[in-house]
Structures are given as structure tokens and as C-alpha cells.
Design an enzyme around this catalytic site. Sequence first.
Site, mmCIF file in Angstrom:
data_model
loop_
_atom_site.group_PDB
_atom_site.id
_atom_site.type_symbol
_atom_site.label_atom_id
_atom_site.label_comp_id
_atom_site.label_asym_id
_atom_site.label_seq_id
_atom_site.Cartn_x
_atom_site.Cartn_y
_atom_site.Cartn_z
ATOM 1 N N HIS A 159 0.813 -1.231 0.000
ATOM 2 C CA HIS A 159 0.000 0.000 0.000
ATOM 3 C C HIS A 159 0.845 1.278 0.000
ATOM 4 O O HIS A 159 0.289 2.370 -0.146
ATOM 5 C CB HIS A 159 -0.924 0.036 1.220
ATOM 6 C CG HIS A 159 -1.979 -1.026 1.216
ATOM 7 N ND1 HIS A 159 -2.907 -1.152 0.205
ATOM 8 C CD2 HIS A 159 -2.256 -2.028 2.095
ATOM 9 C CE1 HIS A 159 -3.707 -2.177 0.457
ATOM 10 N NE2 HIS A 159 -3.332 -2.734 1.598
ATOM 11 N N ASP A 211 -2.817 -10.483 -2.833
ATOM 12 C CA ASP A 211 -3.421 -10.072 -1.571
ATOM 13 C C ASP A 211 -4.897 -9.708 -1.813
ATOM 14 O O ASP A 211 -5.257 -9.250 -2.895
ATOM 15 C CB ASP A 211 -2.659 -8.857 -1.023
ATOM 16 C CG ASP A 211 -3.025 -8.505 0.399
ATOM 17 O OD1 ASP A 211 -2.266 -8.864 1.304
ATOM 18 O OD2 ASP A 211 -4.089 -7.866 0.596
ATOM 19 N N HIS A 262 -6.369 -7.206 -0.747
ATOM 20 C CA HIS A 262 -6.472 -5.753 -0.951
ATOM 21 C C HIS A 262 -5.645 -5.314 -2.160
ATOM 22 O O HIS A 262 -4.535 -5.800 -2.360
ATOM 23 C CB HIS A 262 -5.970 -5.020 0.301
ATOM 24 C CG HIS A 262 -6.686 -5.436 1.547
ATOM 25 N ND1 HIS A 262 -6.200 -6.416 2.397
ATOM 26 C CD2 HIS A 262 -7.868 -5.035 2.064
ATOM 27 C CE1 HIS A 262 -7.047 -6.587 3.398
ATOM 28 N NE2 HIS A 262 -8.073 -5.765 3.228
ATOM 29 N N ASP A 306 -4.812 -13.001 2.903
ATOM 30 C CA ASP A 306 -6.085 -12.575 3.484
ATOM 31 C C ASP A 306 -7.267 -12.870 2.563
ATOM 32 O O ASP A 306 -8.388 -12.434 2.829
ATOM 33 C CB ASP A 306 -6.050 -11.092 3.903
ATOM 34 C CG ASP A 306 -5.264 -10.213 2.965
ATOM 35 O OD1 ASP A 306 -4.977 -10.647 1.838
ATOM 36 O OD2 ASP A 306 -4.945 -9.069 3.358
HETATM 37 C C1 6XA Z 1 -7.148 -0.999 7.187
HETATM 38 C C2 6XA Z 1 -7.073 -2.247 6.380
HETATM 39 C C3 6XA Z 1 -5.707 -2.383 5.840
HETATM 40 C C4 6XA Z 1 -5.575 -3.579 4.986
HETATM 41 C C5 6XA Z 1 -4.193 -4.090 5.071
HETATM 42 C C6 6XA Z 1 -3.916 -5.230 4.175
HETATM 43 N N1 6XA Z 1 -8.267 -1.006 7.999
HETATM 44 N N2 6XA Z 1 -3.449 -4.952 2.998
HETATM 45 O O1 6XA Z 1 -4.046 -6.386 4.493
HETATM 46 O O2 6XA Z 1 -3.091 -5.871 2.128
HETATM 47 ZN ZN ZN Z 2 -4.376 -7.369 2.486
#
Ligand code: 6XA
Ligand code: ZN
Length: 343
Positions: A161, A196, A198, A285
Site C-alpha cells: 500500500h 493479496d 487488498h 487474506d
Molecule cells: C485498514 C485495512 C488495511 C488492509 C491491510 C492489508 N483497515 N493490505 O491487508 O493488504
Molecule cells: Zn491485504
Amino acid sequence: MKTFYSPAHLDHAPPEEFEGGRMNPAVEVPRRVEGVKAEVERRKLGPILAPEDFGMSPIARVHDAGLVRFLGEASELWRKCYGEDAPPAIPSSWPARGLRNRFDGDVESRLGTYAFDTATPIVKGTWAATLAAVNCSLSAANTVAEGERAAFALARPPGHHASADVFGGYCYLNNVAIAAQWFVDRGMKPAILDVDYHHGNGTQSIFYSRSDVLFVSIHGDPSFAYPHFLGFADETGEGMGEGANLNLPLPMYSPWDVYSAALDTALARIRAFGPDVLLVSLGLDTFEGDPISRFRLRSEDYLRMGERLATLKLPVHFQFEGGYNLDALPAITANVLEGFVSS
Ligand code: 6XA
Ligand code: ZN
């Protein structure tokens, strides 16, 4: 397969993040990496090695100097402001439309300028852990460049991110992007596959206008999933980079058959790009029991994922990213690695 690991991550352990209107117990915790490390040892997937120190120059190839300087001094500035025993540093104000970005203001304004969420607190050990994670990543890249079929950077904090000049989503510096740039600087042609749950907004933005690095991501549609503001299917790259970015956002509750079809599309795009190395942003995830995500992959699906990656016949740099079901995380991570090495 060599795994690179540093205990420096143990001192990066913010207890909470601000989310859903309240402080919640952190999910991005040291036990994630410790559990996976134990499983890599138990399954005898290869040696676990300390990273080499690559210094700051590979970081400067990707990240803005102001962000790097701020991350290096943020904890100290925060504690000067709020006391030695202050809670972790979290921004509370942002330079949204109509306000000014301030790159040299006080710690509150720089936090708002450089962070994009409240999920990414800075504590005393954050910077050392962040640098160690980058060194694990570069050590894995080095191993692959020297001719190993695969290497695993088992590190946290994660990175996908973080963009050139903004951190967030539990990420401070972008481990996988720094490794990809390191490959480019050695005359190689890398493709990045982000699996991932996200979207890897930071990685996408770093390479968005470039044609020398392909970025492909399979993730929860940002119409309902974090990071909410990037990761839509119409983001295909810009300028020289037009066509070198592929987003495959999937619906809520996607199971393996839906995921696997997207994976086929991703792998076809990677083959067409003709890379000589693949970097996998390995987030776990997507698991059905993940506490913060909404896909429905099962444990055995991760073996299939590893096998499918092996069909590319490319050397692979595996970079640990998200994944928060602490009971399942060791096995599902090792399943991807085992599926890959055994095929
Ligand atoms: C924030 C969620 C962040 C996601 C982090 C994650 N509330 N990114 O697993 O791949
Ligand atoms: Zn993630």
C-alpha cells in the site's frame, strides 16, 4: 527455497489501530511472521537466513526523500510532542481538497501529509523493522538474480500500500516495488503479481507510467474493499505505462473457482509481457476465515495457487504481505510455497 527473516519486526507491534470509529486490537501483529517461520521450519522448506544490509540507495530509487526522512524521525518527533510514553503516532488531520500539503511542518501536519489512513501507527521500533523488511526483500531478490528458482521474503511490516511518497494500510515502504526496481537496475524485466485480498495501490502507483514493470492484481473490488480509492478495472496504466497495469477486482465472497479464473487471466497477461522474473505480493487474506476480508479461499486452494504459479516457468520472489487468521496463516502460506516448489 531460501527464506529471509529478521527478528527486528518484533519491535514493531502497535497494539491498536483506529477503524470503524474506534480503537481496535491490531491484526498486523508479530505472531503472523513468527507462526509462518515455525511452519517453514516444520515443513523443511529450506534454510531461514538473516538478510544482508543493502543501505539506503535501493530505497531512494523508489521512494521520495521527504517520506523516508519523515519515517526515520517520526517516532522521536511524536514523543517530543506528546511525551516519552505517548501512544503510537496516528494522524488526525489531512490536507484534503482546499488545504495545503506541508512537507516541513510539525509532526501532526507531516503525519497528515504522508499517511493516508489511521491503520498504520508509528512506534519506536517501526523504522528499524521497516528497514529490515526491505533488506529481507532485497536479499530474496539477490538470491533469485543469482539463479535460485525462488526465494521468500518473510517480513513485516508489509509494503504494497505504500506509494513513492505516501504510507498506509500497515505499510511504510514498498518492499516488493524496491525489489522490482532492483531487478530493473540489474537489466532484468520483472512482472509483479499481487494476490493479496487488498489492491496494491502503492505498487500500482509507483509503476503506473512505466512500461518496464508489469503490475497485475487480483483483489476485492474497491467499491466495497480497502483501499477504496484505487484498484478499479479501468486503471490500465498511463503514458508509456498504458497497458502495463491490470486490475482484476472480484465480487464479495469470491470462492476458488472465481479466483482461479482471474488467476488464469493474470497468468496469461504475465506470459504475454515476457518477463524474466516474477515477484508475488503474497497476501493470504483471501482465506475464508480471514477476520478483515471477504473472499472464500480454502486451505487446499493455496497449494493449487502455488502449482499454478509454477506453470509460468519463471524464477519467483515471494514477498509476504497481508493475512490475519493467525491459526490458518502458517499452513496456507506454506501451502503456496510447497505447491510451487513441488511442481
Ligand atoms: C485498514 C485495512 C488495511 C488492509 C491491510 C492489508 N483497515 N493490505 O491487508 O493488504
Ligand atoms: Zn491485504
